[in-house]
Design a protein around this motif. Structure first.
Motif, PDB file in Angstrom:
ATOM      1  N   VAL A 295       0.849  -1.185   0.000  1.00 21.47           N
ATOM      2  CA  VAL A 295       0.000   0.000   0.000  1.00 21.47           C
ATOM      3  C   VAL A 295       0.885   1.236   0.000  1.00 21.47           C
ATOM      4  N   LEU A 296       0.725   2.096  -0.961  1.00 18.88           N
ATOM      5  CA  LEU A 296       1.498   3.332  -1.002  1.00 18.88           C
ATOM      6  C   LEU A 296       0.764   4.394  -0.194  1.00 18.88           C
ATOM      7  N   LEU A 297       1.323   4.716   0.961  1.00 16.84           N
ATOM      8  CA  LEU A 297       0.704   5.705   1.846  1.00 16.84           C
ATOM      9  C   LEU A 297       1.306   7.074   1.584  1.00 16.84           C
ATOM     10  N   PRO A 298       0.580   8.104   1.957  1.00 17.60           N
ATOM     11  CA  PRO A 298       1.204   9.426   1.937  1.00 17.60           C
ATOM     12  C   PRO A 298       2.363   9.413   2.919  1.00 17.60           C
ATOM     13  N   HIS A 299       3.490   9.947   2.499  1.00 22.79           N
ATOM     14  CA  HIS A 299       4.652   9.900   3.390  1.00 22.79           C
ATOM     15  C   HIS A 299       4.483  10.965   4.459  1.00 22.79           C
ATOM     16  N   LEU A 300       4.016  10.541   5.632  1.00 20.11           N
ATOM     17  CA  LEU A 300       3.558  11.476   6.655  1.00 20.11           C
ATOM     18  C   LEU A 300       4.687  12.194   7.374  1.00 20.11           C
ATOM     19  N   ILE A 301       5.911  11.764   7.144  1.00 17.54           N
ATOM     20  CA  ILE A 301       7.014  12.378   7.876  1.00 17.54           C
ATOM     21  C   ILE A 301       7.638  13.535   7.112  1.00 17.54           C
ATOM     22  N   GLU A 302       7.861  13.350   5.804  1.00 16.90           N
ATOM     23  CA  GLU A 302       8.680  14.320   5.099  1.00 16.90           C
ATOM     24  C   GLU A 302       7.972  15.671   4.970  1.00 16.90           C
ATOM     25  N   SER A 303       8.742  16.719   5.099  1.00 20.22           N
ATOM     26  CA  SER A 303       8.267  18.098   4.905  1.00 20.22           C
ATOM     27  C   SER A 303       7.094  18.462   5.800  1.00 20.22           C
ATOM     28  N   CYS A 304       7.047  17.924   7.006  1.00 21.69           N
ATOM     29  CA  CYS A 304       5.926  18.222   7.913  1.00 21.69           C
ATOM     30  C   CYS A 304       6.457  18.677   9.265  1.00 21.69           C
ATOM     31  N   ALA A 305       5.901  19.753   9.781  1.00 22.61           N
ATOM     32  CA  ALA A 305       6.158  20.114  11.173  1.00 22.61           C
ATOM     33  C   ALA A 305       5.476  19.088  12.054  1.00 22.61           C
ATOM     34  N   PRO A 306       5.968  18.885  13.315  1.00 19.28           N
ATOM     35  CA  PRO A 306       5.386  17.860  14.175  1.00 19.28           C
ATOM     36  C   PRO A 306       3.879  17.965  14.313  1.00 19.28           C
ATOM     37  N   ASN A 307       3.348  19.186  14.489  1.00 21.90           N
ATOM     38  CA  ASN A 307       1.925  19.329  14.708  1.00 21.90           C
ATOM     39  C   ASN A 307       1.124  18.865  13.494  1.00 21.90           C
ATOM     40  N   SER A 308       1.519  19.313  12.293  1.00 21.30           N
ATOM     41  CA  SER A 308       0.784  18.923  11.100  1.00 21.30           C
ATOM     42  C   SER A 308       0.950  17.433  10.821  1.00 21.30           C
ATOM     43  N   ARG A 309       2.114  16.865  11.183  1.00 20.02           N
ATOM     44  CA  ARG A 309       2.333  15.445  10.964  1.00 20.02           C
ATOM     45  C   ARG A 309       1.341  14.615  11.773  1.00 20.02           C
ATOM     46  N   THR A 310       1.178  14.951  13.040  1.00 23.01           N
ATOM     47  CA  THR A 310       0.256  14.189  13.879  1.00 23.01           C
ATOM     48  C   THR A 310      -1.181  14.367  13.417  1.00 23.01           C
ATOM     49  N   LYS A 311      -1.550  15.580  12.987  1.00 22.35           N
ATOM     50  CA  LYS A 311      -2.900  15.780  12.478  1.00 22.35           C
ATOM     51  C   LYS A 311      -3.141  14.965  11.216  1.00 22.35           C
ATOM     52  N   ARG A 312      -2.122  14.911  10.366  1.00 23.35           N
ATOM     53  CA  ARG A 312      -2.259  14.084   9.162  1.00 23.35           C
ATOM     54  C   ARG A 312      -2.399  12.605   9.535  1.00 23.35           C
ATOM     55  N   MET A 313      -1.669  12.177  10.571  1.00 18.44           N
ATOM     56  CA  MET A 313      -1.785  10.785  11.012  1.00 18.44           C
ATOM     57  C   MET A 313      -3.177  10.523  11.568  1.00 18.44           C
ATOM     58  N   MET A 314      -3.734  11.458  12.322  1.00 23.61           N
ATOM     59  CA  MET A 314      -5.102  11.304  12.816  1.00 23.61           C
ATOM     60  C   MET A 314      -6.082  11.205  11.649  1.00 23.61           C
ATOM     61  N   ASN A 315      -5.886  12.026  10.638  1.00 23.02           N
ATOM     62  CA  ASN A 315      -6.750  11.959   9.465  1.00 23.02           C
ATOM     63  C   ASN A 315      -6.617  10.618   8.758  1.00 23.02           C
ATOM     64  N   TYR A 316      -5.391  10.105   8.702  1.00 17.95           N
ATOM     65  CA  TYR A 316      -5.181   8.818   8.045  1.00 17.95           C
ATOM     66  C   TYR A 316      -5.941   7.700   8.753  1.00 17.95           C
ATOM     67  N   PHE A 317      -5.875   7.680  10.092  1.00 18.44           N
ATOM     68  CA  PHE A 317      -6.593   6.652  10.848  1.00 18.44           C
ATOM     69  C   PHE A 317      -8.083   6.992  10.994  1.00 18.44           C
TER      70      PHE A 317
END
Length: 501
Positions: free
Chosen positions: A18-40
């Motif tokens: 499964v090709l996931l959005p790469h949640l780490i690259e080019s993300c500040a910590p806050n936006s990264r966690t929000k993106r992870m919440m959106n993913y789940f």
């Protein structure tokens, strides 16, 4: 869990990747966690509601652990890459803690309804009502100990396959005695999200890669074998011609050395543990006894030794989760505690156990960040990360020179340990005899028997050549596996029982 295996003559296929959005690259910590919440597919209100339900019977603490892990495996046999498989893990777990007791439940379908059911199941560990308070969500930031240049989900099987083939071809090129090679490449990517009843929220992206060669050689009707493996928390940048050469040479030279090896005479002998892989003895025979759950339950021989001298002044033992790219490293543990470097033994004194939240509360201290779990299906327990002994002041040659009759133990395979008493048996794959202060004849297939705490007391000399063994070590405990590493400088153990001829 989903797993699919494919066999194909002359080719391979990987399914389920499964090709996931790469949640780490080019993300500040806050936006990264929000993106992870959106993913789940969860919101802050969902997290609060599930934790509130988990505590409705009166638990002391609750946490939620979300995970999506996917991995791929390529293997080579009979000269060609002929097998591939993929594996997917997806779900979340709810834990409720009441005193020293834990209630745990998990779901593989992350919907609010299913999560609430799991929370009610886990809450049954507690009895009596409780008023749920509102928690302010505080996102934790962390240092990233496994930066990735190129993520594995962006690497096709077509790009991976030549490196496994190169490993096979290089082994055959190094010696005409090579008769068979089995090589494999495995990668794994984990996305995790953690939230607890203290309001802590954090997310992580964890890569893993392992490359291995098992070399079989034949000479005058005899066969010998040797395996070499490297494993790191790295991305595609791990695959280089340099690592291919390193693994191939180690496998071929190790197998060739076995043709010259003998079994030593058995008995009580001085043993020099070689730097690196001998750290498995430190991990198994001693390290587990430092895990706080064994001490809290009075199982470990070290249960009443905290703050006391347990070995020579020149010994310092560390459990470290902060080595960049190391297989055992973690940005934070599976209880949301930031990773750290923990001294277990300082100048011969037992200064710390390895703690999760439960044991830390029992001892009235902060967790050391050692609460780890195999997957969302498991509750966290105290586990090691990378456990090693720090350098001493001597050279390896000076240590060997002190031994008139002994062995140099270089490569270990399996072993058995009793956690309580610390009694162990280990199998030494290869090493050397030590005669009059010099390495002489290669040896193989030797058992060493002893007691971990006593062996630690009997370490009388420590070299200055600390080496971390970067093999694909997985530690088993309570039915759970966890990736770990270990290391050791060369050390002299004054006396161990060696099972030889």
């Amino acid at each position: 869990m989903e797993r699919r295996d494919f066999l194909k003559t002359g080719g391979v296929a990987i399914a389920g990747a499964v090709l996931l959005p790469h949640l780490i690259e080019s993300c500040a910590p806050n936006s990264r966690t929000k993106r992870m919440m959106n993913y789940f597919g969860v919101s802050e209100s969902d997290l609060k509601r599930v934790v509130g339900t988990a505590l409705e019977r009166g638990g002391d603490y609750a946490d939620l652990f979300f995970e999506h892990t996917f991995g791929n495996h390529l293997s080579l046999q009979d000269g060609e890459v002929n097998q591939a498989s993929s594996n997917i893990e997806y779900g979340m777990g709810v834990r409720v803690v009441k005193g020293d007791q834990t209630g745990y439940a998990y779901v593989e379908n992350i919907t609010l309804e299913e999560m609430l059911k799991a929370a009610r199941t886990a809450s049954r560990i507690a009895q009596g009502g409780a008023t749920m308070k509102a928690f302010d969500v505080t996102e934790k930031t962390f240092h990233n100990y496994y930066p990735v240049i190129r993520a594995w989900e962006k690497v096709s099987v077509t790009e991976r396959r030549p490196y496994v083939q190169k490993l096979n071809d290089r082994c055959f090129a190094l010696s005409g005695k090579v008769s068979k090679v089995m090589a494999s490449l495995s990668d794994e990517t984990s996305y995790t999200l953690f939230y607890n009843s203290e309001g802590s929220l954090c997310s992580d992206y964890k890569p893993m890669v392992s490359l291995s060669a098992y070399c079989i050689m034949e000479d005058n009707g005899r066969t010998e074998n040797f395996r070499s493996t490297r494993s790191y928390r790295k991305g595609r940048e791990f695959l280089t011609d340099g690592v291919i050469e390193e693994i191939a040479r180690e496998a071929v030279e190790g197998a060739a050395r076995m043709f010259l090896a003998v079994k030593p005479k058995g008995g009580e002998l001085s043993v020099v543990m070689a730097a690196g892989g001998s750290g498995i003895l430190l991990h198994e025979a001693i390290g587990h006894a430092f895990e706080a759950d064994f001490n809290r339950k009075n199982i470990s021989i070290f249960s009443d030794m905290l703050g006391k001298k347990i070995c020579d002044n020149n010994i310092n033992i560390v459990d470290d989760g902060t080595i960049v790219g190391n297989r055992g490293s973690i940005n934070f543990d599976d209880e949301g505690v930031m990773s750290q470097r923990t001294y277990i033994v300082t100048e011969g004194i037992l200064t710390n156990y390895l703690h999760d939240r439960i044991s830390a509360k029992h001892y009235g201290i902060a967790s050391t960040g050692n609460g780890r779990r195999e997957s969302f299906r498991h509750s966290p327990i105290p586990r090691m990360r990378c456990t090693y002994m720090e350098n001493g002041e001597l050279s390896e040659e000076e240590i060997i020179a002190e031994v008139k009759n002994g062995i140099y133990a270089q490569n270990f395979t399996n072993g058995q340990v009793q956690i309580g008493a610390g009694d162990f048996t280990f199998f030494v794959k290869s090493g050397y005899l030590i005669e009059n202060g010099k390495l002489t004849q290669p040896i193989k297939d030797v058992n060493i028997i002893g007691n971990g705490p006593k062996a630690l007391v009997d370490v009388t000399m420590v070299a200055n050549n600390l080496t971390i063994d970067n093999g694909a070590w997985t530690c088993g405990k309570d039915g759970q596996g966890a990736p770990v590493t270990m290391g050791l400088p060369s050390v002299l153990v004054r006396k161990l029982t060696v099972g030889g001829s």
